[in-house]
Design a protein around this motif. Structure first.
Motif, short mmCIF file in Angstrom:
data_model
loop_
_atom_site.label_atom_id
_atom_site.label_comp_id
_atom_site.label_asym_id
_atom_site.label_seq_id
_atom_site.Cartn_x
_atom_site.Cartn_y
_atom_site.Cartn_z
N LYS A 100 0.82 -1.22 0.00
CA LYS A 100 0.00 0.00 0.00
C LYS A 100 0.85 1.26 0.00
N ASN A 101 2.14 1.12 0.27
CA ASN A 101 3.06 2.25 0.19
C ASN A 101 3.72 2.35 -1.18
N SER A 102 3.23 1.56 -2.12
CA SER A 102 3.76 1.56 -3.49
C SER A 102 2.67 2.05 -4.42
N SER A 103 3.06 2.77 -5.45
CA SER A 103 2.06 3.23 -6.42
C SER A 103 1.94 2.28 -7.59
N MET A 104 2.96 1.42 -7.76
CA MET A 104 2.98 0.52 -8.91
C MET A 104 3.68 -0.77 -8.53
N THR A 105 3.19 -1.89 -9.06
CA THR A 105 3.90 -3.15 -8.88
C THR A 105 4.11 -3.81 -10.23
N ILE A 106 5.20 -4.53 -10.32
CA ILE A 106 5.49 -5.35 -11.48
C ILE A 106 5.71 -6.76 -10.94
N SER A 107 5.01 -7.71 -11.50
CA SER A 107 5.12 -9.09 -11.04
C SER A 107 5.37 -9.99 -12.24
N ASN A 108 6.16 -11.01 -12.03
CA ASN A 108 6.44 -11.91 -13.15
C ASN A 108 6.38 -13.37 -12.71
N VAL A 109 6.07 -14.24 -13.66
CA VAL A 109 6.03 -15.68 -13.44
C VAL A 109 6.75 -16.33 -14.61
N ILE A 110 7.62 -17.26 -14.29
CA ILE A 110 8.25 -18.06 -15.34
C ILE A 110 7.27 -19.17 -15.67
N GLY A 111 6.74 -19.14 -16.87
CA GLY A 111 5.74 -20.11 -17.28
C GLY A 111 6.34 -21.32 -17.97
N PRO A 112 5.50 -22.24 -18.37
CA PRO A 112 5.98 -23.46 -19.03
C PRO A 112 6.53 -23.18 -20.43
N VAL A 113 7.50 -23.99 -20.82
CA VAL A 113 8.08 -23.84 -22.15
C VAL A 113 7.36 -24.72 -23.17
N GLU A 114 6.59 -25.68 -22.68
CA GLU A 114 5.83 -26.55 -23.57
C GLU A 114 4.35 -26.22 -23.47
N ARG A 115 3.60 -26.50 -24.54
CA ARG A 115 2.17 -26.23 -24.57
C ARG A 115 1.46 -27.03 -23.47
N MET A 116 0.54 -26.36 -22.79
CA MET A 116 -0.26 -27.01 -21.75
C MET A 116 -1.63 -27.37 -22.31
N ALA A 117 -2.31 -28.24 -21.58
CA ALA A 117 -3.67 -28.61 -21.95
C ALA A 117 -4.49 -28.69 -20.67
N LEU A 118 -5.75 -28.34 -20.79
CA LEU A 118 -6.69 -28.43 -19.68
C LEU A 118 -7.88 -29.23 -20.17
N ALA A 119 -8.14 -30.38 -19.55
CA ALA A 119 -9.22 -31.28 -19.96
C ALA A 119 -9.11 -31.60 -21.45
N ASP A 120 -7.90 -31.93 -21.88
CA ASP A 120 -7.61 -32.27 -23.28
C ASP A 120 -7.84 -31.14 -24.27
N HIS A 121 -7.92 -29.90 -23.78
CA HIS A 121 -8.02 -28.73 -24.66
C HIS A 121 -6.71 -27.96 -24.56
N SER A 122 -6.07 -27.77 -25.69
CA SER A 122 -4.80 -27.08 -25.75
C SER A 122 -4.95 -25.62 -25.32
N ILE A 123 -4.03 -25.15 -24.52
CA ILE A 123 -4.05 -23.75 -24.08
C ILE A 123 -3.17 -22.95 -25.02
N LYS A 124 -3.81 -22.03 -25.74
CA LYS A 124 -3.13 -21.25 -26.77
C LYS A 124 -2.28 -20.13 -26.17
N SER A 125 -2.80 -19.48 -25.13
CA SER A 125 -2.12 -18.33 -24.55
C SER A 125 -2.42 -18.29 -23.06
N LEU A 126 -1.62 -17.54 -22.33
CA LEU A 126 -1.76 -17.52 -20.88
C LEU A 126 -1.37 -16.14 -20.35
#
Length: 158
Positions: A75-101
């Motif tokens: 709350k003492n910051s006006s801006m935040t930057i957050s990052n996540v290292i995601g998977p390098v291979e395509r993921m799937a959810l319930a056998d549906h390919s995830i195009k973007s994340l």
């Protein structure tokens, strides 16, 4: 080397350098200046000690007290930057390919939040602001302008 699973928090408090008129002629200099500042802070003991403090707080006072501490810092910051290292291979959810994340941190006390995730070798960036904080068209135009300036400057030195 095995990395531990789970959320890890670290804080890197940075006052972004102000863009001078000389640097607006060469935006790459501004980027280098900001990058050096971030690198110096990221390699300082403060980041490690903050991480250790959060771990001790979580262990001895519980997740709720730790969350309150994190919120009081944010709350003492006006801006935040957050990052996540995601998977390098395509993921799937319930056998549906995830195009973007994408991901977004919502409900925080900051006026501006920028999140980044890598997915299959591509960087995805999301921006969130407090309602009526920034004119979206003007903000988008400024971001596009900045990227065009940096791209042009990078092409000139390449």
């Amino acid at each position: 080397m095995q990395s531990p699973w789970g959320n890890k928090f670290g804080f890197l408090h940075i006052s972004l350098p102000e863009l001078t008129s000389a640097e607006s002629c060469n935006p790459i200099e501004f980027v280098w200046k900001a990058q050096k500042l971030i690198q110096r802070k990221r390699n300082s003991r403060a980041v490690f000690l903050t991480g250790q403090l959060l771990e001790v707080l979580r262990k001895y006072t519980g997740p709720e007290a730790t969350a309150k501490y994190i919120h009081s810092t944010l709350k003492n910051s006006s801006m935040t930057i957050s990052n996540v290292i995601g998977p390098v291979e395509r993921m799937a959810l319930a056998d549906h390919s995830i195009k973007s994340l994408y991901f977004m941190v919502v409900g925080g006390p900051q006026s501006l939040t920028i999140t980044m995730i890598s997915y299959m070798g591509k960087l995805k960036v999301a921006v969130g602001t407090e309602k009526d904080y920034i004119d979206p068209q003007k903000f988008n135009s400024c971001i596009e302008n900045a990227f065009e300036m940096m791209l042009k400057a990078a092409h000139e030195i390449a």
